[in-house]
Write a protein that holds these residues in place. Structure first.
Motif, PDB file in Angstrom:
ATOM      1  N   LYS A  14     -98.490   1.170  32.555  1.00 50.64           N
ATOM      2  CA  LYS A  14     -99.943   1.059  32.478  1.00 50.64           C
ATOM      3  C   LYS A  14    -100.557   0.768  33.840  1.00 50.64           C
ATOM      4  N   SER A  15     -99.797   0.159  34.748  1.00 49.43           N
ATOM      5  CA  SER A  15    -100.292  -0.046  36.107  1.00 49.43           C
ATOM      6  C   SER A  15    -100.501   1.290  36.808  1.00 49.43           C
ATOM      7  N   ILE A  16     -99.596   2.228  36.554  1.00 50.53           N
ATOM      8  CA  ILE A  16     -99.736   3.570  37.135  1.00 50.53           C
ATOM      9  C   ILE A  16    -100.993   4.245  36.595  1.00 50.53           C
ATOM     10  N   ILE A  17    -101.225   4.097  35.290  1.00 51.84           N
ATOM     11  CA  ILE A  17    -102.428   4.688  34.679  1.00 51.84           C
ATOM     12  C   ILE A  17    -103.685   4.035  35.239  1.00 51.84           C
ATOM     13  N   ALA A  18    -103.675   2.700  35.366  1.00 48.85           N
ATOM     14  CA  ALA A  18    -104.835   1.982  35.900  1.00 48.85           C
ATOM     15  C   ALA A  18    -105.149   2.437  37.321  1.00 48.85           C
ATOM     16  N   PHE A  19    -104.097   2.590  38.128  1.00 53.72           N
ATOM     17  CA  PHE A  19    -104.304   3.071  39.503  1.00 53.72           C
ATOM     18  C   PHE A  19    -104.884   4.484  39.491  1.00 53.72           C
ATOM     19  N   LYS A  20    -104.372   5.339  38.608  1.00 52.93           N
ATOM     20  CA  LYS A  20    -104.858   6.725  38.553  1.00 52.93           C
ATOM     21  C   LYS A  20    -106.337   6.762  38.181  1.00 52.93           C
ATOM     22  N   LEU A  21    -106.755   5.921  37.241  1.00 56.31           N
ATOM     23  CA  LEU A  21    -108.161   5.898  36.846  1.00 56.31           C
ATOM     24  C   LEU A  21    -109.047   5.421  37.998  1.00 56.31           C
ATOM     25  N   MET A  22    -108.583   4.387  38.718  1.00 55.50           N
ATOM     26  CA  MET A  22    -109.341   3.916  39.875  1.00 55.50           C
ATOM     27  C   MET A  22    -109.411   4.998  40.948  1.00 55.50           C
ATOM     28  N   TYR A  23    -108.298   5.697  41.151  1.00 55.43           N
ATOM     29  CA  TYR A  23    -108.262   6.771  42.146  1.00 55.43           C
ATOM     30  C   TYR A  23    -109.261   7.870  41.780  1.00 55.43           C
ATOM     31  N   MET A  24    -109.359   8.180  40.492  1.00 58.97           N
ATOM     32  CA  MET A  24    -110.310   9.190  40.039  1.00 58.97           C
ATOM     33  C   MET A  24    -111.744   8.806  40.401  1.00 58.97           C
ATOM     34  N   THR A  25    -112.112   7.557  40.133  1.00 62.59           N
ATOM     35  CA  THR A  25    -113.481   7.122  40.399  1.00 62.59           C
ATOM     36  C   THR A  25    -113.787   7.156  41.890  1.00 62.59           C
ATOM     37  N   LYS A  26    -112.822   6.772  42.719  1.00 62.95           N
ATOM     38  CA  LYS A  26    -113.040   6.799  44.165  1.00 62.95           C
ATOM     39  C   LYS A  26    -113.169   8.234  44.664  1.00 62.95           C
ATOM     40  N   MET A  27    -112.333   9.124  44.158  1.00 60.53           N
ATOM     41  CA  MET A  27    -112.406  10.523  44.557  1.00 60.53           C
ATOM     42  C   MET A  27    -113.739  11.134  44.156  1.00 60.53           C
ATOM     43  N   ALA A  28    -114.208  10.809  42.950  1.00 60.52           N
ATOM     44  CA  ALA A  28    -115.484  11.357  42.481  1.00 60.52           C
ATOM     45  C   ALA A  28    -116.641  10.882  43.346  1.00 60.52           C
ATOM     46  N   ALA A  29    -116.538   9.650  43.854  1.00 64.88           N
ATOM     47  CA  ALA A  29    -117.610   9.104  44.686  1.00 64.88           C
ATOM     48  C   ALA A  29    -117.536   9.619  46.125  1.00 64.88           C
ATOM     49  N   LEU A  30    -116.311   9.761  46.661  1.00 68.56           N
ATOM     50  CA  LEU A  30    -116.150  10.108  48.072  1.00 68.56           C
ATOM     51  C   LEU A  30    -115.991  11.612  48.308  1.00 68.56           C
ATOM     52  N   CYS A  31    -115.327  12.301  47.390  1.00 67.84           N
ATOM     53  CA  CYS A  31    -115.059  13.740  47.562  1.00 67.84           C
ATOM     54  C   CYS A  31    -115.395  14.488  46.280  1.00 67.84           C
ATOM     55  N   PRO A  32    -116.660  14.468  45.854  1.00 68.89           N
ATOM     56  CA  PRO A  32    -117.017  15.053  44.553  1.00 68.89           C
ATOM     57  C   PRO A  32    -116.760  16.546  44.442  1.00 68.89           C
ATOM     58  N   GLU A  33    -116.779  17.273  45.576  1.00 69.56           N
ATOM     59  CA  GLU A  33    -116.609  18.722  45.535  1.00 69.56           C
ATOM     60  C   GLU A  33    -115.159  19.160  45.710  1.00 69.56           C
ATOM     61  N   ALA A  34    -114.246  18.204  45.867  1.00 70.61           N
ATOM     62  CA  ALA A  34    -112.830  18.557  45.974  1.00 70.61           C
ATOM     63  C   ALA A  34    -112.339  19.105  44.639  1.00 70.61           C
ATOM     64  N   THR A  35    -111.265  19.871  44.663  1.00 75.71           N
ATOM     65  CA  THR A  35    -110.734  20.414  43.421  1.00 75.71           C
ATOM     66  C   THR A  35    -110.133  19.306  42.565  1.00 75.71           C
ATOM     67  N   CYS A  36    -110.268  19.442  41.266  1.00 77.07           N
ATOM     68  CA  CYS A  36    -109.813  18.386  40.364  1.00 77.07           C
ATOM     69  C   CYS A  36    -108.295  18.290  40.287  1.00 77.07           C
ATOM     70  N   THR A  37    -107.588  19.261  40.883  1.00 79.75           N
ATOM     71  CA  THR A  37    -106.129  19.190  40.884  1.00 79.75           C
ATOM     72  C   THR A  37    -105.622  18.027  41.734  1.00 79.75           C
ATOM     73  N   ASP A  38    -106.518  17.406  42.501  1.00 78.61           N
ATOM     74  CA  ASP A  38    -106.146  16.213  43.261  1.00 78.61           C
ATOM     75  C   ASP A  38    -105.998  14.993  42.361  1.00 78.61           C
ATOM     76  N   VAL A  39    -106.602  15.054  41.157  1.00 76.42           N
ATOM     77  CA  VAL A  39    -106.554  13.885  40.276  1.00 76.42           C
ATOM     78  C   VAL A  39    -105.979  14.202  38.898  1.00 76.42           C
ATOM     79  N   LEU A  40    -105.926  15.477  38.524  1.00 77.45           N
ATOM     80  CA  LEU A  40    -105.398  15.873  37.215  1.00 77.45           C
ATOM     81  C   LEU A  40    -104.354  16.969  37.381  1.00 77.45           C
ATOM     82  N   SER A  41    -103.350  16.957  36.514  1.00 72.80           N
ATOM     83  CA  SER A  41    -102.361  18.024  36.536  1.00 72.80           C
ATOM     84  C   SER A  41    -102.988  19.310  35.991  1.00 72.80           C
ATOM     85  N   LYS A  42    -102.291  20.417  36.174  1.00 74.88           N
ATOM     86  CA  LYS A  42    -102.802  21.709  35.718  1.00 74.88           C
ATOM     87  C   LYS A  42    -103.062  21.706  34.215  1.00 74.88           C
ATOM     88  N   ILE A  43    -102.106  21.202  33.438  1.00 73.72           N
ATOM     89  CA  ILE A  43    -102.269  21.195  31.989  1.00 73.72           C
ATOM     90  C   ILE A  43    -103.386  20.245  31.568  1.00 73.72           C
TER      91      ILE A  43
END
Length: 213
Positions: A112-141
């Motif tokens: 769950k620590s890995i999941i918590a970090f991933k969720l925090m990483y998502m929010t930071k990416m959305a704020a700092l690099c909103p136009e980046a491709t979502c493959t930086d935070v989500l797998s293809k599937i």
């Protein structure tokens, strides 16, 4: 620019009481606590604004500017640490887990620590690099399943959506209303959305597995 000025504060006698005060007076902490004090002052401050000034107390060594700056930088991460544990406890509900052994609990907290970090990483990416491709935070599937679920279609786009689009959709799965004044979805919405997405991913894999059945 910041000025770091460490100085030894000596020993402070700590007479704090922990726990309820009406049951056991022996629970006072009478031992001396040796601390270092670090004075931090903003130089120069913005025009017309008083400088930010901290005095930090630590039981760690801070005898020169290098060690003082190190401790201050650790303190500056405090809010991110608070966010992480809020996500881990409130979002991932780690405190509600009832397992039989410490080994099982350790494995669950690690996951769950890995999941918590991933969720925090998502929010930071959305704020700092909103136009980046979502493959930086989500797998293809994950992003394909998310797209099909939100758009109610089985036809995938030629290119992955942006991080901002994916995070917004993920929040919508968790109850985020995506109103103009609301900004980005919060951690709780993302956590609920991520749980729902994982269930959808399993179904997506089954339905697209040609060997199934």
């Amino acid at each position: 620019m910041w000025i770091f000025a460490p100085f030894q504060a000596g020993s402070l006698r700590n007479n704090l009481v922990y726990g309820p005060t009406n049951k056991d007076a022996s629970r006072h902490i009478h031992e001396k606590v040796h601390v270092s004090a670090i004075s931090v002052k903003e130089q120069p401050p913005p025009e017309g604004v008083a400088p930010v000034e901290w005095v930090l107390l630590t039981n760690l060594t801070a005898t020169d500017a290098f060690e003082a700056e190190e401790k201050v930088n650790w303190y500056r991460l405090r809010w991110k640490i608070e966010e992480f544990f809020n996500t881990l406890k409130s979002g991932c509900c780690v405190e509600q887990c009832r397992l039989n052994t410490a080994t099982q609990l350790t494995k669950m907290i690690t996951l769950k620590s890995i999941i918590a970090f991933k969720l925090m990483y998502m929010t930071k990416m959305a704020a700092l690099c909103p136009e980046a491709t979502c493959t930086d935070v989500l797998s293809k599937i994950e992003w394909q399943t998310l797209y099909c679920r939100i758009q109610t279609t089985s036809r995938l786009p030629e290119h992955p959506p942006t991080v901002l689009q994916a995070i917004t959709w993920l929040g919508q799965l968790g109850g985020f209303l995506n109103r103009r004044a609301e900004g980005l979805p919060g951690i709780m919405s993302l956590w609920r959305g991520y749980e729902i997405l994982q269930e959808n991913v399993r179904l997506f894999i089954i339905l697209n597995n040609k060997n199934c059945g």
